[in-house]
Design an enzyme around this catalytic site. Structure first.
Site, PDB file in Angstrom:
ATOM      1  CE  LYS A 269      -0.572 -46.497 -26.566  1.00 30.74           C
ATOM      2  NZ  LYS A 269      -1.412 -47.554 -25.967  1.00 30.74           N
TER       3      LYS A 269
ATOM      4  CB  THR B 135       2.128 -44.168 -14.217  1.00 29.61           C
ATOM      5  OG1 THR B 135       1.118 -45.132 -14.520  1.00 29.61           O
ATOM      6  CG2 THR B 135       3.246 -44.835 -13.454  1.00 29.61           C
TER       7      THR B 135
ATOM      8  NE  ARG C 261       8.672 -56.464 -19.617  1.00 27.43           N
ATOM      9  CZ  ARG C 261       7.864 -55.473 -19.222  1.00 27.43           C
ATOM     10  NH1 ARG C 261       7.951 -54.293 -19.783  1.00 27.43           N
ATOM     11  NH2 ARG C 261       6.964 -55.672 -18.277  1.00 27.43           N
TER      12      ARG C 261
ATOM     13  CD  GLU D  37       7.032 -44.519 -17.643  1.00 31.17           C
ATOM     14  OE1 GLU D  37       7.468 -45.527 -18.252  1.00 31.17           O
ATOM     15  OE2 GLU D  37       6.050 -44.573 -16.888  1.00 31.17           O
TER      16      GLU D  37
ATOM     17  CG  ASP E 289      -2.131 -45.263 -22.129  1.00 32.43           C
ATOM     18  OD1 ASP E 289      -2.465 -44.931 -23.269  1.00 32.43           O
ATOM     19  OD2 ASP E 289      -2.751 -46.113 -21.463  1.00 32.43           O
ATOM     20  CB  SER E 290      -4.155 -42.534 -18.440  1.00 34.18           C
ATOM     21  OG  SER E 290      -3.355 -42.904 -17.338  1.00 34.18           O
ATOM     22  N   GLY E 291      -1.338 -40.849 -18.392  1.00 29.28           N
ATOM     23  CA  GLY E 291      -0.564 -39.856 -17.647  1.00 29.28           C
ATOM     24  C   GLY E 291      -0.678 -40.023 -16.139  1.00 29.28           C
TER      25      GLY E 291
ATOM     26  CG  ASP F  12       4.603 -55.965 -20.721  1.00 31.23           C
ATOM     27  OD1 ASP F  12       4.530 -54.728 -20.525  1.00 31.23           O
ATOM     28  OD2 ASP F  12       3.902 -56.783 -20.102  1.00 31.23           O
TER      29      ASP F  12
END
Ligand code: IMP
Ligand code: MG
Length: 175
Positions: free
Chosen positions: A129, A105, A163, A97, A101-103, A157
């Site tokens: 993060k 996905t 990217r 990956e 981030d939040s986890g 992106d």
């Protein structure tokens, strides 16, 4: 509105760290084969550089997912836009990956992949993060932990731009 990009992690530092992570992965899976599943599009640059430095037999597959929700918050409901080409049953799967981030996905993806009975399922991310985590995810390999800033480059992106920057940059909005 325009944005300015400042360098957060230089190309040399990213490349050096990717070599270290690849070495660690090669040692940990010594004697085994690895099946890399790269999450499009952001994971591609990292994945190529990583794969080139892994000294084991490697096969590749790709998935593309989109998160329902607005542009800045993922909802945790993930739509599979491109599924795997190959079965993963019995394989050592390494999910690659760009950023956790939040986890949300990855939590969804892991359940999805686990149901297909790989021999092992391991996560590798270029950036993490941790301060943003909502769903706990067991990430084994992290190239860099970063603070809560919006970053671009090396695959990442901002509205589909940047990217291709060879370094990791921080977006500063102005105007
Ligand atoms: P989450 O872990 O489900 O919240 O979502 C992770 C996904 O959000 C990543 O794969 C990126 O596509 C996107 N994302 C999160 N933070 C950033 C960032 O700082 N820059 C670019 N994309 C990001
Ligand atoms: Mg992504």
């Amino acid at each position: 509105m325009s944005e300015k990009i400042s360098v957060m992690i230089s190309e040399a530092d990213v490349d050096k760290r990717i070599a270290e992570v690849a070495k660690q992965i090669s040692e940990d899976f010594a004697g085994e084969e690895l099946h890399l599943i790269t999450i499009l599009k952001g994971g591609v640059f990292f994945s190529c550089e990583l794969a080139k430095r892994i000294t084991l037999p490697v096969s590749l597959d790709f998935m593309s997912v989109s998160s329902y929700g607005d542009a800045t918050k993922s909802s945790g409901v993930v739509k599979i836009v491109k599924d795997l080409d190959e079965p993963i049953k019995g394989k050592n799967v390494l999910v690659v990956e760009d950023i956790v981030d939040s986890g949300r996905t990855l939590t969804y993806l892991l359940e999805y992949l686990k149901a297909r009975n790989p021999k092992s399922l391991t996560l590798c991310t270029m950036l993490d993060k941790p301060s943003r985590r909502v769903k706990p995810v067991d990430v084994k390999y992290t190239a860099f932990e970063i603070e809560d800033k919006f970053v671009v480059g090396y695959g990442l992106d901002y509205a589909q731009k940047y990217r291709n920057l060879p370094y990791i940059g921080c977006v500063e909005l102005d105007g």
